[in-house]
Design a protein around this motif. Structure first.
Motif, short mmCIF file in Angstrom:
data_model
loop_
_atom_site.label_atom_id
_atom_site.label_comp_id
_atom_site.label_asym_id
_atom_site.label_seq_id
_atom_site.Cartn_x
_atom_site.Cartn_y
_atom_site.Cartn_z
N VAL A 90 120.21 43.78 -16.00
CA VAL A 90 121.02 43.51 -14.81
C VAL A 90 121.62 42.10 -14.90
CG1 VAL A 90 120.96 43.09 -12.32
CG2 VAL A 90 119.83 45.10 -13.28
N ILE A 91 120.79 41.13 -15.28
CA ILE A 91 121.28 39.75 -15.41
C ILE A 91 122.38 39.66 -16.46
CG2 ILE A 91 120.64 37.41 -16.11
CD1 ILE A 91 117.84 37.98 -14.93
N GLY A 92 122.13 40.27 -17.61
CA GLY A 92 123.10 40.20 -18.70
C GLY A 92 124.42 40.86 -18.34
N PHE A 93 124.37 42.07 -17.81
CA PHE A 93 125.60 42.78 -17.45
C PHE A 93 126.33 42.10 -16.29
CE2 PHE A 93 123.35 46.60 -19.33
CZ PHE A 93 124.14 46.62 -20.47
N SER A 94 125.57 41.58 -15.32
CA SER A 94 126.19 40.92 -14.17
C SER A 94 126.94 39.66 -14.60
CB SER A 94 125.14 40.56 -13.13
OG SER A 94 124.49 41.71 -12.64
N LEU A 95 126.29 38.84 -15.44
CA LEU A 95 126.94 37.63 -15.91
C LEU A 95 128.17 37.95 -16.75
CD1 LEU A 95 123.84 35.44 -16.88
CD2 LEU A 95 125.36 35.13 -14.92
N ASN A 96 128.07 38.96 -17.58
CA ASN A 96 129.19 39.34 -18.43
C ASN A 96 130.36 39.86 -17.60
OD1 ASN A 96 130.62 41.58 -20.29
ND2 ASN A 96 129.76 39.99 -21.59
N LEU A 97 130.07 40.77 -16.69
CA LEU A 97 131.13 41.32 -15.84
C LEU A 97 131.74 40.22 -14.96
CD1 LEU A 97 132.45 44.08 -14.73
CD2 LEU A 97 130.94 43.68 -12.80
N GLY A 98 130.87 39.33 -14.43
CA GLY A 98 131.36 38.28 -13.57
C GLY A 98 132.41 37.41 -14.23
N ALA A 99 132.21 37.10 -15.51
CA ALA A 99 133.17 36.25 -16.22
C ALA A 99 134.50 36.97 -16.41
CB ALA A 99 132.59 35.85 -17.57
N TYR A 100 134.45 38.22 -16.86
CA TYR A 100 135.69 38.95 -17.11
C TYR A 100 136.41 39.30 -15.81
CZ TYR A 100 134.73 39.50 -22.09
OH TYR A 100 134.52 39.25 -23.43
N ALA A 101 135.66 39.73 -14.81
CA ALA A 101 136.27 40.12 -13.54
C ALA A 101 136.83 38.91 -12.80
CB ALA A 101 135.26 40.85 -12.66
N SER A 102 136.25 37.74 -13.02
CA SER A 102 136.75 36.53 -12.34
C SER A 102 138.20 36.25 -12.73
CB SER A 102 135.87 35.33 -12.67
OG SER A 102 136.01 34.95 -14.03
N GLU A 103 138.56 36.54 -13.99
CA GLU A 103 139.93 36.33 -14.42
C GLU A 103 140.87 37.32 -13.74
OE1 GLU A 103 140.96 33.66 -16.91
OE2 GLU A 103 139.26 33.24 -15.60
N ILE A 104 140.39 38.53 -13.52
CA ILE A 104 141.19 39.54 -12.81
C ILE A 104 141.44 39.08 -11.37
CG2 ILE A 104 141.21 41.90 -11.93
CD1 ILE A 104 139.52 42.70 -14.36
N ILE A 105 140.38 38.65 -10.71
CA ILE A 105 140.50 38.22 -9.31
C ILE A 105 141.32 36.95 -9.20
CG2 ILE A 105 139.17 37.43 -7.31
CD1 ILE A 105 136.92 39.30 -8.26
N ARG A 106 141.12 36.02 -10.11
CA ARG A 106 141.89 34.77 -10.09
C ARG A 106 143.38 35.06 -10.24
NH1 ARG A 106 143.65 30.59 -13.72
NH2 ARG A 106 143.08 31.91 -15.50
#
Length: 235
Positions: A107-123
């Motif tokens: 959960v930690i690994g996938f959450s951190l990974n998704l958070g980085a990629y999705a942050s660029e989408i949201i930004r």
């Protein structure tokens, strides 16, 4: 492949055995999907989305330390393989006295990974909002947080939903990597069953078919959601 299929269909006993294995393994694979693959996807996506929003806001903020921290986080996660990140969390951290069980580690690994990629989408979605929307919010007396909450983020969410949906579908497939840190999700179940009967191609193909079915159903939901958004925007 042709020789493999020919050998199977020319041997009725082996064909019956493989059919029996496929039938008996279906329930354990589905159970692995329902108890680990899908929950792992939902939990990781939910946490990752929160991380993504916070990271995106940090990236566009005027506070330099927040910008720097967010940039470093995104750069590290996007610049290293997901598998390596999972191994560091599950196998690496115990060397410094931090031991995390397999499912929380995933959960930690996938959450951190998704958070980085999705942050660029949201930004990108936030930055695509016309400046006039900000000016209109400020002219109504709204503060920066109020403008974000009431005006900007609702508009940005409609823009970011399609790419975020793709990220969610990709996450479903990426959860198969959790098998390498001992999470007994669907692919791990396929590995365990194949280790007892040595029908690796059959079990892996069966698991692939189930992944495809899940992703196909999610793509239908995504298409329906996008059509609703299109009608909403058109109005």
């Amino acid at each position: 492949m042709k020789m493999y299929l020919t050998s199977i269909f020319s041997d009725p006993e082996r064909l019956d055995r493989m059919m029996s294995i496929a039938q008996s393994s279906l329930l354990p694979l589905v159970k692995g999907a329902l108890t680990y693959t899908i929950p792992l996807t939902l939990i990781s996506f939910s946490i990752g989305l929160v991380i993504a929003v916070l990271t995106a806001l940090a990236r566009i903020s005027s506070v330099k330390p927040l910008q720097i921290i967010a940039k470093i986080y995104v750069s590290i996660i996007r610049g290293t393989p997901l598998l390596v990140q999972l191994f560091i969390i599950f196998y690496g951290l115990p060397s410094i006295g931090v031991t995390i069980d397999s499912f929380p580690a995933a959960v930690i690994g996938f959450s951190l990974n998704l958070g980085a990629y999705a942050s660029e989408i949201i930004r990108a979605a936030i930055l695509s909002t016309p400046k006039g929307q900000w000016e209109a919010a400020y002219s109504m007396g709204m503060t920066y947080p109020q403008a974000l909450k009431r005006i900007i983020l609702p508009q940005a969410s409609r823009v970011s939903i399609p790419p975020l949906s793709n990220s969610f579908i990709s996450l479903v497939k990426d959860t198969s990597l959790a098998s390498l840190i001992l999470v007994t999700e669907m692919f791990r179940k396929a590995q365990e069953i194949a280790a007892t009967n040595y029908e690796f191609l059959l079990l892996y193909t069966q698991a692939a078919a189930l992944y495809w079915i899940i992703c196909f159903l999610l793509s239908l939901v995504q298409g329906q959601l996008e059509r609703r958004l299109d009608r909403y925007v058109a109005k």
